[in-house]
Enzyme design. Sequence first.
Site, PDB file in Angstrom:
ATOM      1  N   HIS A 191      -7.416  -5.963   1.608  1.00 44.73           N
ATOM      2  CA  HIS A 191      -6.086  -5.197   1.663  1.00 44.73           C
ATOM      3  C   HIS A 191      -5.351  -5.579   2.713  1.00 44.73           C
ATOM      4  O   HIS A 191      -4.209  -5.078   3.142  1.00 44.73           O
ATOM      5  CB  HIS A 191      -6.496  -3.474   1.840  1.00 44.73           C
ATOM      6  N   ASP A 239     -10.314  -5.524  -2.448  1.00 49.50           N
ATOM      7  CA  ASP A 239      -9.753  -4.530  -1.779  1.00 49.50           C
ATOM      8  C   ASP A 239     -10.625  -3.321  -1.668  1.00 49.50           C
ATOM      9  O   ASP A 239     -10.930  -2.786  -2.892  1.00 49.50           O
ATOM     10  CB  ASP A 239      -8.463  -3.946  -2.263  1.00 49.50           C
ATOM     11  N   SER A 255       0.638  -1.176   0.022  1.00 43.32           N
ATOM     12  CA  SER A 255      -0.079  -0.008  -0.147  1.00 43.32           C
ATOM     13  C   SER A 255       0.974   1.092   0.074  1.00 43.32           C
ATOM     14  O   SER A 255       1.618   1.425  -0.907  1.00 43.32           O
ATOM     15  CB  SER A 255      -1.005  -0.065   1.194  1.00 43.32           C
TER      16      SER A 255
END
Length: 281
Positions: free
Chosen positions: A259, A226, A147
């Site tokens: 995620h 996600d 990320s």
Amino acid sequence: MEQIAANRAFGGWHRRYRHRSQTLGCDMVFAVYLPPQAEHGPVPALYWLSGLTCTDENFMQKAGAQRVAAELGMALVAPDTSPRGDDVPGDPEGAWDFGHGAGFYVDATQAPYDRHYRMYTYVTCELPALVEAHLPVDERRGISGHSMGGHGALICALRNPGRYRSVSVFAPIGNPTSCPWGHKAFSRYLGEDQAAWRDWDACELITRNAGQGEVLPILVDQGTADSFLDEQLKPEVLARTCEAAGHPLNLRLQPGYDHSYYFIASFIEDHLRHHAAALIG
Ligand SMILES: N[C@@H](CCC(=O)N[C@@H](CSC=O)C(=O)NCC(=O)O)C(=O)O
């Protein structure tokens, strides 16, 4: 540097260290996993950059990377995600996507952040120098992250030809100049002039580097479930950019994955083997 924790794991050692960072102007903690092979001589290292709200602990505790790192003879190095301390300014409203835990791996140019928020120089220069001077780890470096840390890993590799031998990322913020997280962070760390942001955007760097020098193939895993996919991560922009630039990209869309570190743990072995192929052969 001061050792603050040590845990035996898969025949090697997970250790945490505190040190004074000259780059960041504060005390920092980082974690290292040393595989059993490090008892016989220096080993290569994979540097892991974590995402928003993380410390050095999230990856080491949740990704399940140590077993394969021990098999491959690869160290894992996990820094914190921002400078820390009472005198380090954070988000004025106390939000989780800026400031403490959200250094975005840039070198800030704007007051009051420019005094401490220099995570790019910290992770590319100060930390490897410290690790390689004091631990059985050599200059064979790979870089990976998740990320915000995926953005960090990409820009560290793309801005430093020759410094890393491999790069891979999970759910990266691949085009921070076009998403809300990037706008918030870059406008405060780098200022309102968006021209200055481009030096810290993976897509811009891939386009700029096209046809010049080193090209590290990029492995990306991205979960299709996600919650940040469409607004923040935009893997299709990274894919289009790599296609246009002729940059090798292996973008794997993983159906139903979110995620979280459950997603990372599911595919970390592939990433470690991707790095081992470049670092160890
Ligand atoms: N606290 C937030 C969620 C923050 C979050 O999801 N952080 C991710 C990285 S997001 C991009 O950089 C993360 O890795 N969290 C740590 C973990 O151990 O999962 C919220 O409340 O929504």
